[in-house]
Design an enzyme around this catalytic site. Structure first.
Site, PDB file in Angstrom:
ATOM      1  N   SER A   1       0.790  -1.227   0.000  1.00 39.46           N
ATOM      2  CA  SER A   1       0.000   0.000   0.000  1.00 39.46           C
ATOM      3  C   SER A   1       0.822   1.277   0.000  1.00 39.46           C
ATOM      4  O   SER A   1       0.339   2.317  -0.454  1.00 39.46           O
ATOM      5  CB  SER A   1      -0.946   0.014   1.204  1.00 39.46           C
ATOM      6  OG  SER A   1      -0.215  -0.051   2.420  1.00 39.46           O
TER       7      SER A   1
ATOM      8  N   HIS B   1      -5.266  -3.692  -2.795  1.00 43.06           N
ATOM      9  CA  HIS B   1      -4.902  -2.701  -3.820  1.00 43.06           C
ATOM     10  C   HIS B   1      -4.682  -3.330  -5.194  1.00 43.06           C
ATOM     11  O   HIS B   1      -4.304  -2.633  -6.140  1.00 43.06           O
ATOM     12  CB  HIS B   1      -3.642  -1.946  -3.380  1.00 43.06           C
ATOM     13  CG  HIS B   1      -3.819  -1.197  -2.105  1.00 43.06           C
ATOM     14  ND1 HIS B   1      -4.336   0.085  -2.058  1.00 43.06           N
ATOM     15  CD2 HIS B   1      -3.564  -1.551  -0.820  1.00 43.06           C
ATOM     16  CE1 HIS B   1      -4.392   0.487  -0.793  1.00 43.06           C
ATOM     17  NE2 HIS B   1      -3.939  -0.488  -0.029  1.00 43.06           N
TER      18      HIS B   1
ATOM     19  N   LYS C   1     -11.989   0.197  -2.185  1.00 46.89           N
ATOM     20  CA  LYS C   1     -10.966   0.805  -3.051  1.00 46.89           C
ATOM     21  C   LYS C   1     -11.445   0.752  -4.497  1.00 46.89           C
ATOM     22  O   LYS C   1     -12.269   1.558  -4.898  1.00 46.89           O
ATOM     23  CB  LYS C   1      -9.624   0.127  -2.797  1.00 46.89           C
ATOM     24  CG  LYS C   1      -9.173   0.331  -1.350  1.00 46.89           C
ATOM     25  CD  LYS C   1      -7.891  -0.362  -1.030  1.00 46.89           C
ATOM     26  CE  LYS C   1      -7.434  -0.053   0.393  1.00 46.89           C
ATOM     27  NZ  LYS C   1      -8.344  -0.576   1.439  1.00 46.89           N
TER      28      LYS C   1
END
Length: 395
Positions: free
Chosen positions: A183, A211, A243
């Site tokens: 991240s 991610h 996300k």
């Protein structure tokens, strides 16, 4: 003036120290939808600090699905999944996530932090061993520490160091845990090599792909799809929904036995309220858009390549990342804050990332891109970075 309590007196020392070392954090108030153009604390900015990688957080179809489901189910789920909070929207989303990831089943958690904590502590305990990459997310590290298993951190993406540690353990249960995309650095774990190493050592591999999902792979399937790993090779797959999916929550995907084990033994699943059904309904639309609108990933890669080319021409220190996370290492905490403030004066919002989130001396500007960004906005960012960092080099 009211005297401070004993509690306040004791706690204030740590706050004073954090301010003095330029590590104090302050919240900003967002007054607009999560898009590249935001209003924060009454000022307009172009934001390069959101994890809304595919630009779905404000998508009209996602919003409409949320509204319709709220009209049908209300707002709160009212209970945990195992009591009376597991709605048809939750169940349908789990089935669709399982199909999307190529796994037997998927299990929803209310947050990514809870998914990581719940999975790790349900799978290993006293007498077991857990091995984590040194740059893993805090939730993974906390899960390892709280599990009661012997907790070891291996050097970042260093498989030889991991193998050395595996050679020394006599534990029957061995769990290897990594981020799919890290991240703060934006680089990828060596997932294929880790899968082979795990099988060789009779260990289990868990990947937090918070991610990676939506961004990596031809269909947005994340690290597992990008590296072509099956359920047997990567048995414990975690993803977040806040996300690239643009909504909220998280899930673990894997075998029937794994998911049933988590339902029975994962405390952060059992003892918390289920996410609102409307969030699950909205996420189902996000999942469909993620798969059908491949232009979002294609445009995202165009933005990343454009930025990296421009940044290299400016002589900026980039990380080895092809993900939407493109950090620029500054080093000193005060200088990183000062640069972020100068960017804000030009209408660009980027957050200065400092210890303890990253190691001392590696403070950075964590730049992130969304499929909703335009090339002109990236050029605006590059021009500002060139001016500010160029001027700083001559000061």
């Amino acid at each position: 003036m009211k005297p401070e309590s004993s509690l306040d007196n004791i706690l204030s020392f740590a706050l004073t120290e954090r301010r003095a070392t330029k590590l104090y954090r302050s919240r900003r108030i967002l007054e607009s939808p999560q898009t590249p153009n935001v209003v924060v604390d009454g000022k307009s900015y172009v934001a390069f600090c959101s994890n809304d990688y595919l630009g779905l957080a404000n998508h009209p179809q996602v919003i409409s699905a949320f509204q319709q489901a709220a009209n049908k189910f209300g707002v709160g789920s009212g209970a945990s999944h195992l009591v009376a909070g597991h709605s048809s929207e939750h169940h349908a989303l789990e089935e669709e996530l399982a199909a999307f990831t190529g796994r037997d089943r998927a299990l929803l958690f209310s947050t990514g932090y809870m998914a990581n904590m719940g999975a790790i502590t349900a799978l290993v305990g006293q007498g077991d061993a857990i091995f984590e990459d040194r740059l893993n997310h805090a939730s993974l590290l906390d899960g390892g520490l709280l599990s009661g298993a012997r907790f070891q951190r291996f050097l970042h993406n260093d498989l030889a160091n991991l193998q050395t540690r595996l050679d020394k353990t006599e534990a029957e249960r061995k769990l290897i845990v990594v981020d799919g995309v890290f991240s703060m650095d934006g680089d990828c774990a060596s997932v294929s090599e880790l899968a082979a190493l795990a099988q060789k050592n009779n260990a289990w591999l868990m990947v937090d792909d918070a991610h990676g999902f939506g961004c990596l792979g031809k269909n947005g399937g994340g690290s597992a799809e990008y590296f072509g790993l099956t359920q047997n090779e990567l048995p414990i797959l975690m993803g977040t929904l806040g996300k690239a999916f643009g909504t909220f929550g998280a899930f673990i995907a894997g075998s029937e036995t794994l998911i049933e084990t988590l339902i029975q033994f994962s405390r952060s699943y059992i003892y918390t309220t289920a996410m609102p059904p409307a969030v699950a309904a909205a996420t189902r639309v996000s999942l469909r858009l993620l798969q059908t609108e491949s232009w979002r990933r294609e445009h995202l890669q165009t933005l990343i390549a454009h930025f990296r080319t421009g940044a290299q021409q400016l002589g900026l220190q980039l990380m080895d990342s092809f993900s939407p996370i493109q950090p620029i290492i500054i080093g000193d905490e005060s200088r990183t804050l000062a640069i972020a403030e100068k960017l804000a004066e030009r209408g660009i919002l980027i957050i200065a990332i400092r210890p303890p989130t990253v190691a001392p001396g590696t403070s950075r500007l964590r730049i992130t891109f969304s499929a909703e960004h335009k090339l002109a906005q990236v050029d605006h960012l590059l021009n500002a970075l060139g001016d500010i960092l160029g001027n700083a080099a001559h000061e």
